[in-house]
Motif scaffolding. Structure first.
Motif, PDB file in Angstrom:
ATOM      1  N   ASP A 162       0.850  -1.192   0.000  1.00 17.86           N
ATOM      2  CA  ASP A 162       0.000   0.000   0.000  1.00 17.86           C
ATOM      3  C   ASP A 162       0.887   1.244   0.000  1.00 17.86           C
ATOM      4  OD1 ASP A 162      -2.826   1.082   0.383  1.00 17.86           O
ATOM      5  OD2 ASP A 162      -1.799   2.049   2.056  1.00 17.86           O
ATOM      6  N   GLU A 163       0.826   2.014  -1.064  1.00 17.38           N
ATOM      7  CA  GLU A 163       1.584   3.267  -1.176  1.00 17.38           C
ATOM      8  C   GLU A 163       0.702   4.288  -1.862  1.00 17.38           C
ATOM      9  OE1 GLU A 163       4.843   5.887  -0.726  1.00 17.38           O
ATOM     10  OE2 GLU A 163       4.437   3.916   0.134  1.00 17.38           O
ATOM     11  N   ILE A 164       0.337   5.348  -1.142  1.00 19.54           N
ATOM     12  CA  ILE A 164      -0.629   6.322  -1.635  1.00 19.54           C
ATOM     13  C   ILE A 164       0.086   7.625  -1.973  1.00 19.54           C
ATOM     14  CG2 ILE A 164      -2.703   7.629  -1.056  1.00 19.54           C
ATOM     15  CD1 ILE A 164      -3.392   5.303   0.898  1.00 19.54           C
ATOM     16  N   ARG A 165       0.076   7.992  -3.239  1.00 17.64           N
ATOM     17  CA  ARG A 165       0.762   9.205  -3.686  1.00 17.64           C
ATOM     18  C   ARG A 165      -0.189  10.238  -4.305  1.00 17.64           C
ATOM     19  NH1 ARG A 165       6.375   8.210  -4.368  1.00 17.64           N
ATOM     20  NH2 ARG A 165       6.973   6.770  -2.695  1.00 17.64           N
ATOM     21  N   SER A 166      -1.490   9.962  -4.285  1.00 18.69           N
ATOM     22  CA  SER A 166      -2.470  10.905  -4.825  1.00 18.69           C
ATOM     23  C   SER A 166      -3.805  10.655  -4.149  1.00 18.69           C
ATOM     24  CB  SER A 166      -2.614  10.749  -6.349  1.00 18.69           C
ATOM     25  OG  SER A 166      -3.251   9.526  -6.658  1.00 18.69           O
ATOM     26  N   LEU A 167      -4.714  11.606  -4.284  1.00 22.02           N
ATOM     27  CA  LEU A 167      -6.042  11.436  -3.703  1.00 22.02           C
ATOM     28  C   LEU A 167      -6.809  10.329  -4.420  1.00 22.02           C
ATOM     29  CD1 LEU A 167      -6.916  15.207  -3.190  1.00 22.02           C
ATOM     30  CD2 LEU A 167      -6.333  13.535  -1.425  1.00 22.02           C
ATOM     31  N   GLU A 168      -6.553  10.167  -5.698  1.00 20.42           N
ATOM     32  CA  GLU A 168      -7.176   9.066  -6.435  1.00 20.42           C
ATOM     33  C   GLU A 168      -6.688   7.728  -5.882  1.00 20.42           C
ATOM     34  OE1 GLU A 168      -7.629   7.315 -10.997  1.00 20.42           O
ATOM     35  OE2 GLU A 168      -6.376   9.074 -10.615  1.00 20.42           O
ATOM     36  N   GLU A 169      -5.409   7.651  -5.566  1.00 20.11           N
ATOM     37  CA  GLU A 169      -4.865   6.409  -5.032  1.00 20.11           C
ATOM     38  C   GLU A 169      -5.364   6.134  -3.619  1.00 20.11           C
ATOM     39  OE1 GLU A 169      -0.648   6.576  -5.501  1.00 20.11           O
ATOM     40  OE2 GLU A 169      -0.740   6.204  -7.667  1.00 20.11           O
ATOM     41  N   HIS A 226       5.198  13.739  -3.318  1.00 23.35           N
ATOM     42  CA  HIS A 226       4.338  13.680  -2.133  1.00 23.35           C
ATOM     43  C   HIS A 226       2.887  14.035  -2.444  1.00 23.35           C
ATOM     44  CE1 HIS A 226       3.170  13.879   2.063  1.00 23.35           C
ATOM     45  NE2 HIS A 226       4.388  13.504   2.418  1.00 23.35           N
ATOM     46  N   LEU A 227       1.985  13.312  -1.805  1.00 24.41           N
ATOM     47  CA  LEU A 227       0.549  13.526  -1.943  1.00 24.41           C
ATOM     48  C   LEU A 227       0.128  14.951  -1.581  1.00 24.41           C
ATOM     49  CD1 LEU A 227      -2.506  12.694  -1.911  1.00 24.41           C
ATOM     50  CD2 LEU A 227      -2.099  11.707   0.333  1.00 24.41           C
ATOM     51  N   LEU A 228       0.813  15.569  -0.637  1.00 22.31           N
ATOM     52  CA  LEU A 228       0.382  16.880  -0.160  1.00 22.31           C
ATOM     53  C   LEU A 228       0.549  17.979  -1.202  1.00 22.31           C
ATOM     54  CD1 LEU A 228       1.566  16.750   3.563  1.00 22.31           C
ATOM     55  CD2 LEU A 228      -0.769  16.640   2.676  1.00 22.31           C
ATOM     56  N   ASN A 229       1.320  17.744  -2.244  1.00 24.86           N
ATOM     57  CA  ASN A 229       1.367  18.712  -3.345  1.00 24.86           C
ATOM     58  C   ASN A 229      -0.027  18.896  -3.931  1.00 24.86           C
ATOM     59  OD1 ASN A 229       4.257  19.524  -3.993  1.00 24.86           O
ATOM     60  ND2 ASN A 229       4.472  17.306  -3.902  1.00 24.86           N
ATOM     61  N   GLU A 230      -0.715  17.782  -4.146  1.00 23.90           N
ATOM     62  CA  GLU A 230      -2.061  17.850  -4.708  1.00 23.90           C
ATOM     63  C   GLU A 230      -3.025  18.532  -3.752  1.00 23.90           C
ATOM     64  OE1 GLU A 230      -5.615  14.910  -6.386  1.00 23.90           O
ATOM     65  OE2 GLU A 230      -3.669  14.063  -5.809  1.00 23.90           O
ATOM     66  N   VAL A 231      -2.897  18.256  -2.471  1.00 30.01           N
ATOM     67  CA  VAL A 231      -3.767  18.885  -1.477  1.00 30.01           C
ATOM     68  C   VAL A 231      -3.606  20.406  -1.523  1.00 30.01           C
ATOM     69  CG1 VAL A 231      -4.157  19.169   1.005  1.00 30.01           C
ATOM     70  CG2 VAL A 231      -3.817  16.874   0.044  1.00 30.01           C
ATOM     71  N   ILE A 232      -2.363  20.864  -1.530  1.00 32.15           N
ATOM     72  CA  ILE A 232      -2.095  22.309  -1.560  1.00 32.15           C
ATOM     73  C   ILE A 232      -2.603  22.921  -2.864  1.00 32.15           C
ATOM     74  CG2 ILE A 232      -0.244  24.035  -1.646  1.00 32.15           C
ATOM     75  CD1 ILE A 232       1.335  22.184   0.278  1.00 32.15           C
ATOM     76  N   GLU A 233      -2.392  22.226  -3.982  1.00 31.81           N
ATOM     77  CA  GLU A 233      -2.829  22.756  -5.269  1.00 31.81           C
ATOM     78  C   GLU A 233      -4.344  22.860  -5.354  1.00 31.81           C
ATOM     79  OE1 GLU A 233      -0.970  20.341  -8.233  1.00 31.81           O
ATOM     80  OE2 GLU A 233       1.054  20.919  -7.584  1.00 31.81           O
TER      81      GLU A 233
END
Length: 291
Positions: A130-137, A199-206
């Motif tokens: 399990d490796e989550i790198r996006s909100l879709e993932e 990192h997933l948080l790039n998408e969160v910030i964007e």
């Protein structure tokens, strides 16, 4: 992670068993973050979860009753604290895992030691990466875990909740606009650490209409220098403690310090890819919009 979930029909499986001498096919199949096809004869009833966020996501899909082992800091929700411990993320006991007789081990792709993973594979123990790198993932992971543990209905509710929260908080904004503010998100202070391009948080910030000033750095959570932060002069700084926030007051030349744009957000809302990430996103968006 591209999720592919298959469920064979009971009557088809019965027909196959009656008309051939080959073993019954797996009734539960999911593809993990490494692209591995994970097959189980039946939904897992004894699950070992090797990261706090995995434990939390199993709770979100109603599979908490299947968890027989977890690692240090698996502390949410409250009842998760009573799950037997296998050590810290970096010092997990293989012997204790084997003793629990799991029918599924869920590994953290970037956090589980490679040696431990190799030993689990050598012993032939069933595992899912399990490796989550996006909100879709994140959505795909919740769906996969719900299939592997036989909690499809609860998994559907969880992914629907995630979808609704994303819709409520706000859509993605194009970063081609010159007025998008830069954000420095501090993961650690000594040494100074932030989020890299993976990192997933790039998408969160964007999705909040801003961008991470460290998004161009290779890696997941790279070390950065104070000089890099000063040169970027971010409009906002996000920290995980009041002490970290206070530290930045030593640098009044920073725009974020001059304008009072330093936010403290509970790291559990940001560091763990779970449904609680939506609360972290909500707080980031609120702070950006109120300035």
């Amino acid at each position: 992670m591209s999720l592919k979930v298959l469920r064979t029909y009971p009557f088809a499986l019965l027909f196959l068993c009656l008309t051939t001498h080959v073993p019954a096919l797996a009734t539960v199949v999911a593809t993990d973050s490494d692209g591995r096809r994970v097959e189980l004869i039946e939904p897992a009833k004894r699950v070992v979860a090797l990261a706090p966020h995995i434990v939390e996501n199993l709770y979100s899909i109603g599979a908490q009753g299947s968890i027989v082992g977890a690692v240090q800091y698996s502390d949410y929700p409250e009842s998760a604290k009573s799950i037997p411990r296998l050590g810290g993320v970096g010092s997990i006991s293989l012997e204790n895992i084997v003793a629990l007789e799991p029918d599924l081990i869920i590994l953290w792709g970037s956090g589980t030691p490679t040696g431990l993973r190799a030993n689990i594979e050598r012993l032939g123990l069933p595992y899912f990466v399990d490796e989550i790198r996006s909100l879709e993932e994140l959505s795909e992971s919740l769906e996969a875990l719900s299939v592997l543990t036989g909690h499809l209905a609860e998994g559907l509710v969880a992914t629907k909740e995630l979808e609704e929260d994303l819709s409520e908080i706000g859509g993605e904004r194009s970063l081609s606009q010159g007025d998008a503010p830069g954000v420095f998100l501090q993961l650690w202070d000594q040494p100074l650490q932030s989020i890299g391009r993976e990192h997933l948080l790039n998408e969160v910030i964007e999705r909040c209409g801003a961008y991470s000033v460290t998004r161009g750095i290779t890696g997941l959570a790279p070390l950065v220098s104070l000089e890099q932060v000063l040169a970027e002069d971010p409009a906002f700084i996000i920290t995980e403690s009041a002490a970290q926030a206070q530290h930045w007051s030593k640098y009044p030349q920073l725009r974020s310090v001059r304008e009072g744009n330093i936010a403290v957000i509970n790291p559990d809302f940001l560091h763990r890819p779970t449904l609680r990430l939506m609360e972290g996103m909500r707080q980031i968006c609120k702070r950006l919009k109120s300035s």
